[in-house]
Scaffold this motif. Structure first.
Motif, short mmCIF file in Angstrom:
data_model
loop_
_atom_site.label_atom_id
_atom_site.label_comp_id
_atom_site.label_asym_id
_atom_site.label_seq_id
_atom_site.Cartn_x
_atom_site.Cartn_y
_atom_site.Cartn_z
N GLN A 26 -12.54 -2.44 18.64
CA GLN A 26 -12.42 -1.48 17.55
C GLN A 26 -11.77 -0.19 18.02
N SER B 241 -13.01 7.10 18.27
CA SER B 241 -12.60 6.04 19.19
C SER B 241 -13.15 6.22 20.60
N TYR C 244 -19.09 3.51 24.47
CA TYR C 244 -20.25 2.70 24.07
C TYR C 244 -20.04 1.27 24.54
N GLY C 245 -18.82 0.76 24.38
CA GLY C 245 -18.51 -0.58 24.84
C GLY C 245 -18.70 -0.73 26.34
N ASP D 212 -21.19 -7.90 22.88
CA ASP D 212 -21.32 -6.66 22.10
C ASP D 212 -20.29 -5.64 22.56
N GLN E 44 -16.68 -6.08 21.15
CA GLN E 44 -16.49 -5.66 19.77
C GLN E 44 -16.23 -4.16 19.68
N GLN E 45 -16.96 -3.38 20.45
CA GLN E 45 -16.77 -1.92 20.43
C GLN E 45 -15.40 -1.54 20.99
N TYR F 47 -24.67 7.23 22.19
CA TYR F 47 -23.41 6.63 21.74
C TYR F 47 -23.58 6.01 20.35
N GLU F 48 -24.71 5.34 20.14
CA GLU F 48 -24.97 4.75 18.83
C GLU F 48 -25.03 5.82 17.75
N LEU G 78 -16.65 4.93 20.65
CA LEU G 78 -16.66 3.47 20.59
C LEU G 78 -16.31 2.86 21.95
N VAL H 250 -21.40 7.03 16.99
CA VAL H 250 -20.64 6.06 16.18
C VAL H 250 -21.16 6.03 14.75
#
Length: 599
Positions: A402, A377, A383-384, A395, A398-399, A366-367, A380, A370
């Motif tokens: 966004q 999206s 990932y969140g 953390d 925030q993902q 995922y990192e 992101l 991104v």
């Protein structure tokens, strides 16, 4: 004390409404054409009888063809424009995450054959990087929507291009003329929240894709799977009703059967692929369709059934040939699309790793996704969710924040964002996001239930009852919804209706622990202590480590003067309480009181 229903019967109720785009985890994350009437009026005026003598007043037709005024408009497009570029998306699901939906219809194999036809130099003659294949676990609800959006097709397809969208999967037609197509991650207890509606596909194509030459091919065998978890009978039809589909200008839609025909297998798409390969791929689409239709009807009759493929078109100009050569070859895709495709490869790997339970490796992918495309999206958002599964709530928020900013109309993002906000103690913000998610998709059962839970917590019981009744309208035989509604009704003081719904929940699912607990609490409230004890004991058999069951049973036993057994249940309750639970001190004090008063 009544208990709100949860997915796994024992987890806190708020944990059952957050999802990932692909996988549900044990943590609770859900890993205009003029009307026919107008046309009739026009025909009547054009065909009216002339009065006597008027026939001689008609002008004779001139042999000269004059240019019409509207043809002088610089915006008018010629009917038979050459095809500049050709783009295609092939979507097929033959193997689902929920194994109950798998029925060996070989849908994915038929899609691979059509995909091969598109790429063949003696077939469709599409450039390989102009064709996107979403097969089985890649064909999630989110991936389908993203591929049709500006991330891929919406950016690539121009006004003079041809677009082909092939979809093969099980479907659920609905009474409003819509049809819901099953994605890989379809949840049978939430089909409106996890399937893809034909209506949304048409809207996305019209809003996002600039081409006015679009061909949709739909192979959608009827699925009876919706009945597995208590959904209402959706419609008497089995396939999409093309009469209720509003096409855009330049659209052509091919469907595998009439709406009243229940089909199985992929006869139509296989026959269409064979027909399209004739004459080195240079057969017109209408001719290929007629051949495929005839062969499909014959195949069906030989199998003792009926199947009649249907074509609906708002097409102008010469007959379309999918295998026609393009006007120019595109040397390189735009940079934004290349970035998306690079990120997508990491994203798809991450999704598979999530499904395999390798959270650490998934987060790494995922990192990478991104980093490759910061505007992706879906990456992101997932990932969140992955960070949230690790307990990294700050953390994660925030993902997801966004992702919501990039795609504010995605109900799934907002539901997951709400879950993380709730974990951070931001209750008001959580409810606000759930309300937005509900407004975006009021048919999503998970969002409905999550919002109902929050409205109950906020003291707005009547709003919660309305939400749950809406959910029951869609899923009248779902035990968890009856249980949840019973809980809300009891909170409003309507114990009679509450009892009826909770009793129905127990009938539908005798193993639903929360329904057993709620039934016991209602009986205890009425003074029926022995029947209440029966329900609590049944709940403990089903879930021996359920702390609430032991606590409730202890209270009722104490009322019946069975102090010894009440003490044993209270001890069990204290032993099972997690460290730091605020109830421990009061429970221990009450146990000390019982011990002091008992010889």
């Amino acid at each position: 004390m009544l208990h709100s229903t949860t997915t796994d019967n024992v987890a806190p109720p708020v944990q059952n409404y957050i999802r990932t785009c692909k996988h549900r985890s044990h943590t609770g994350f859900l890993t205009n054409r003029p009307s026919a009437a107008i046309g009739t009026v026009i025909a009547m005026v054009a065909g009216q009888f002339l009065a006597p003598g008027e026939v001689f007043a008609q002008e004779k037709k001139s042999p000269v063809s004059f240019t019409k005024i509207q043809d002088l408009s610089p915006d008018t497009k010629p009917l038979n424009r050459p095809i500049r570029q050709k783009w295609a998306i092939v979507i097929a699901v033959g193997k689902f995450k929920d194994k109950r939906m798998n029925n060996d219809q070989f849908i994915d194999k038929a899609a691979k054959k059509f995909h091969s036809y598109l790429l063949s130099e003696k077939g469709g003659r599409f450039q390989p990087d102009h064709v996107k294949l979403l097969l089985n676990d890649d064909a999630t609800q989110q991936n389908i929507a993203t591929s049709l959006s500006p991330s891929w097709l919406g950016t690539l397809a121009g006004p003079d291009d041809l677009v082909v969208v092939y979809i093969a999967t099980q479907g659920f037609p609905t009474t409003d003329g819509n049809s819901w197509l099953c994605s890989y991650n379809t949840a049978l207890d939430n089909i409106y929240g996890t399937c893809v509606s034909m209506q949304s596909i048409m809207k996305t194509l019209k809003d996002q894709v600039k081409s006015d030459r679009v061909v949709l091919i739909l192979e959608s065998p009827y699925s009876g799977s919706a009945n597995l978890l208590g959904a209402r009978e959706l419609t008497s039809n089995y396939s999409l009703d093309l009469n209720k589909v509003v096409l855009g200008h330049g659209y052509m839609l091919l469907c595998s059967a009439k709406p009243d025909q229940a089909i199985r297998g992929t006869r139509f798409s296989e026959n269409l692929t064979v027909a399209l390969l004739q004459n080195d791929g240079k057969i017109s689409l209408p001719d290929a369709f007629e051949k495929a239709k005839e062969n499909t009807q014959t195949d069906a009759l030989n199998e003792g059934r009926k199947q009649t493929p249907v074509l609906k078109s708002d097409w102008s100009g010469a007959d379309l040939t999918l295998g026609a050569p393009v006007l120019e070859q595109l040397a390189m895709l735009p940079e934004s699309v290349r970035n998306f495709l690079g990120a997508e490869s990491h994203y798809l790997k991450a999704s598979r790793l999530m499904g395999a339970g390798d959270l650490t490796a998934a987060i790494s992918e995922y990192e990478a996704a991104v980093a490759t495309d910061p505007s992706y999206s879906d990456a992101l958002a997932d990932y969140g969710v992955a960070l949230a599964l690790q307990g990294k709530w700050k953390d994660a928020v925030q993902q997801l924040k966004q992702a919501v900013t990039l795609k504010p109309n995605d109900s799934l993002y907002r539901a997951n964002y709400a879950r993380v906000l709730d974990a951070l103690g931001q209750t008001v913000e959580c409810r606000r996001e759930l309300e937005k998610a509900y407004n975006l998709n009021p048919k999503d059962r998970v969002i409905l239930c999550a919002l109902a839970d929050k409205t109950i917590s906020a003291g707005d019981v009547h709003s919660a009852i309305g939400l749950l009744q809406d959910a029951l309208d869609m899923y009248p035989n779902m035990a968890s919804l009856h249980d949840r509604l019973g809980f809300a009704l009891s909170a409003s003081g309507n114990f009679n209706d509450a009892y009826q719904h909770i009793e129905k929940a127990v009938q539908l699912d005798p193993a639903l622990v929360s329904a057993r607990l709620n039934m016991g609490s209602l009986l205890a409230t009425k003074g029926d202590l022995q029947p209440a004890i029966v329900q609590y004991r049944e709940a403990i058999k089903l879930a021996p480590s359920n702390v609430d069951a032991h606590m409730l049973l202890s209270k009722v036993l104490e009322k019946t003067s069975d102090v010894a057994e009440a003490r044993d249940e209270l001890v069990k309750f204290i032993e099972l309480l997690p460290a730091g639970d605020a109830r421990r001190a009061a429970a221990q004090a009450h146990l000390d009181q019982i011990n002091a008063s008992t010889p």
